[in-house]
Structure formats: C-alpha cells, structure tokens
Design an enzyme around this catalytic site. Structure first.
Site, PDB file in Angstrom:
ATOM      1  N   SER A  85       0.825  -1.208   0.000  1.00 12.45           N
ATOM      2  CA  SER A  85       0.000   0.000   0.000  1.00 12.45           C
ATOM      3  C   SER A  85       0.855   1.251   0.000  1.00 12.45           C
ATOM      4  O   SER A  85       0.542   2.243  -0.683  1.00 12.45           O
ATOM      5  CB  SER A  85      -0.934   0.004   1.214  1.00 12.45           C
ATOM      6  OG  SER A  85      -0.215  -0.181   2.411  1.00 12.45           O
ATOM      7  N   GLY A 144      -5.947  -6.628   0.779  1.00 12.54           N
ATOM      8  CA  GLY A 144      -6.466  -5.632   1.720  1.00 12.54           C
ATOM      9  C   GLY A 144      -5.518  -4.462   1.844  1.00 12.54           C
ATOM     10  O   GLY A 144      -4.799  -4.109   0.903  1.00 12.54           O
ATOM     11  N   GLU A 145      -5.545  -3.814   3.010  1.00 11.49           N
ATOM     12  CA  GLU A 145      -4.658  -2.673   3.304  1.00 11.49           C
ATOM     13  C   GLU A 145      -4.804  -1.549   2.286  1.00 11.49           C
ATOM     14  O   GLU A 145      -3.854  -0.827   1.995  1.00 11.49           O
ATOM     15  CB  GLU A 145      -3.200  -3.127   3.400  1.00 11.49           C
ATOM     16  CG  GLU A 145      -2.939  -4.099   4.537  1.00 11.49           C
ATOM     17  CD  GLU A 145      -1.468  -4.446   4.701  1.00 11.49           C
ATOM     18  OE1 GLU A 145      -0.607  -3.667   4.245  1.00 11.49           O
ATOM     19  OE2 GLU A 145      -1.183  -5.502   5.294  1.00 11.49           O
ATOM     20  N   GLY A 146      -5.996  -1.395   1.718  1.00 12.15           N
ATOM     21  CA  GLY A 146      -6.244  -0.276   0.818  1.00 12.15           C
ATOM     22  C   GLY A 146      -5.685  -0.417  -0.575  1.00 12.15           C
ATOM     23  O   GLY A 146      -5.795   0.514  -1.383  1.00 12.15           O
TER      24      GLY A 146
END
Length: 344
Positions: free
Chosen positions: A97, A317-319
C-alpha cells in the site's frame, strides 16, 4: 452513545450536474455510453462535486490497524504478533500500500485503533488505540457501546484530516489479524446468508479446514447474538472490530462532508454495507475500487446494486484495491473536462 453525529444527514448528490455531465459526453464523438465505466465514473464525480470539471486530487488512504479477539478460535491466517511489523512497514514505505501510494502521489496514514501488541515508537503512527484488540465475539460482544462510538469517531477524524488537506477522494483499509472472520460474521447477519457462502480465505491460504472452521465460528457467533440485533450498529458492535467500525465511521463522514469514498476489498465493503444500511443515500458517495477474491463481496455488490471498477483477483487488503482504482478515477475526470467535440 455520548454523541449522535453519525445520525446527521448525508449531503445530496446533484442529479442535475450528473445529467449535465452525461449531456457533455453525448456531444463527444461516439455513441452514447461508449466510454463505459469511465463515463459512469466521470458523471458520478460531477454529481458528487456539483461541477463539470470534477477533480480526483488530492486523495488520502487511511489504514486502520486492529486485531480481533476471534483469533483465539484459530481462524486467522496470521497471528496478532505479526500486525505491528505490518504497521511499521506501511509507515516506513515498504508495504504494497505504501509503494502504491507513493507511485500515485497519494497521502497515506496509519491509525492504531486496537492492535493487541504495541508496535512501539513509530514516527508517523496515529495512536487512537481503544483496547488491545476486540473481544472474542463467540460468546460476548466484540466491543462496548463506548468503544464502538470511539472507533466510529476515529474514522470520522481521519476524514476530517483529509478534508483539512483539501482531499476530494478518501480510501480506507485495514491491518490486523482475524478481520475477514469478523467481516464475514457481519455480512451473514446483515444479509441473512449462510456462512459457507461468505467465509473466504482472507489473508490465509484458504485450506478447506480453515474455511470450515471459519464458517462454524461465524455461525456460532450469529446464533448467539442475533436475538439482540435491532440496528446495524448492534450487529457491528457485537460482531465487528475497531477497524471495521472506524471504516464505517469514515464512510459516514465522507457523505456528511461531501468527499468521495473509494471502497477497498471485502472487509471495507462490509463496513460500507453497515454504513449504507444506516444511511441509504451514502451509496451515491461510494465507488467500489475492485472485486476481491472473497466470495462474500459478491453478495454485497448484489445487495447494494454496485459494480467494482476493477477485477484484479486480489485479496491483500490494506487499501491496495482502492489505490489501484485511483488512476482510473483520475482518467475519468480528465476525460470529462478536457475532451472537446470534433470540429466539422
């Protein structure tokens, strides 16, 4: 709760400006709708910003870090002890990210709302820790009323920081252990679906044994708590985590402050589902960045009548999915206000 800011109304989207943007596209070369998703994005951005030259910058991604007590059931692909190193890597610029945010000139911040293990002194980490992880929700609520309010408010504060920087796009993400099980439980409770259709691999390897265990744990939790459900916030408090609640608060704040929310993967989509169930007009302020490799997200798209911009088969995940969508949103805005009709 000590405050009801999350009940405040959502700003309206300008239908007139959305139609004006459609009309502008119609004057360009090509049949109506020939720009597909880019046209849809651009017209939506025009309606949200009430202008025919919508912007996609500045933008901010906030990652909410929290671990879930349900990890005790053996459903997490990684132990909570790993979470601090993931937080440190994101802040120091080495996580996926962080790399994407840097490449896209996007502001990235990390907020500790409930890690089980203190990550130590990390310059740049925003500390809003509510507790060392949520409670194991198999038999007790994941959080108290006050903890839920504090987590919702941490999400709102992140959007307020973005607004202070002039941001027009906000994307959220999460870091922590046990998050996909908690998200799956919320989705099952709100959508009325069996856990076998929701439980996915999360950040683990998705072995058959892990998926069976996750589904059983989700069913146990829903069965135990469902008689107490009266509002979406009841579901969130009993089955969610501090990260999910913070994301939910952030999405509500986006609609209240007039900032476009770019939704990431499954866990973020579940937070968006809670927010839209509370405030149906919020749906107009959300752009879903990508279709994650999690079965539960399909049901959310169907319920909200939404389609994601990208299908990259990711589940990190994690943006990262929200970040991957930003270039297309930028391109759509440029297409609308920089293109001109051909001259005869």
């Amino acid at each position: 709760m000590t405050s009801a800011w999350h009940q405040h109304p959502i700003q309206p989207v300008s239908n007139a400006r959305t139609q004006a943007a459609r009309d502008q596209f119609a004057r360009l070369a090509g049949p109506p709708g020939s720009f597909g998703v880019l046209e849809e994005l651009a017209t939506r951005m025009a309606g949200m910003q009430n202008r025919l030259d919508p912007r996609a910058d500045p933008c901010q991604i906030t990652l909410f870090a929290a671990d879930h007590g349900v990890c005790a059931a053996g459903v997490a692909g990684m132990p909570p002890e790993v979470s601090p190193s993931l937080v440190r890597n994101a802040i120091q610029g080495g996580s996926p990210s962080a790399v994407l945010a840097r490449a896209l000139d996007t502001r990235l911040e990390v907020v500790d709302v409930g890690l089980m293990h203190d990550p130590g002194d990390i310059p740049g980490l925003i500390r809003r820790r509510i507790a060392p992880g949520s409670t194991d929700f198999r038999a007790t609520p994941a959080m108290s009323d006050q903890q839920l309010h504090t987590a919702l408010t941490a999400g709102r504060e992140a959007v307020e920081r973005a607004a202070a920087q002039g941001c027009v796009l906000f994307g959220g993400g999460e870091i922590g252990a046990g998050k996909s099980t908690a998200a799956g439980a919320i989705a099952c409770a709100l959508l009325g679906l069996p856990p076998e259709s929701i439980a996915g691999p999360g950040s683990g390897h998705g072995t058959p044994e892990l998926l069976v265990r996750k589904a059983a744990v989700i069913q146990q939790a829903v069965d135990h708590h469902q008689r107490f459900f009266s509002t979406p916030l009841d579901v969130l408090r009993r089955l969610g985590g501090f990260d999910t609640a913070a994301l939910c608060g952030a999405y509500i704040a986006c609609g209240q402050l007039g900032i476009t929310a770019v939704v990431d993967g499954f866990c973020s989509s579940v937070a968006a589902l809670v927010a839209v169930t509370l405030h149906p007009p919020l749906k107009s302020w959300m752009i879903f960045g990508h279709r994650a490799a999690e079965p539960g997200q399909f049901a959310i798209f169907h319920t909200l009548d939404k389609r994601p911009i990208l299908n990259l088969d990711m589940r990190h995940g994690e943006g990262t999915g929200a970040l991957a969508a930003i270039p297309l949103i930028r391109a759509a805005c440029a297409l609308l206000h920089e293109s001109t009709p051909p001259t005869p």
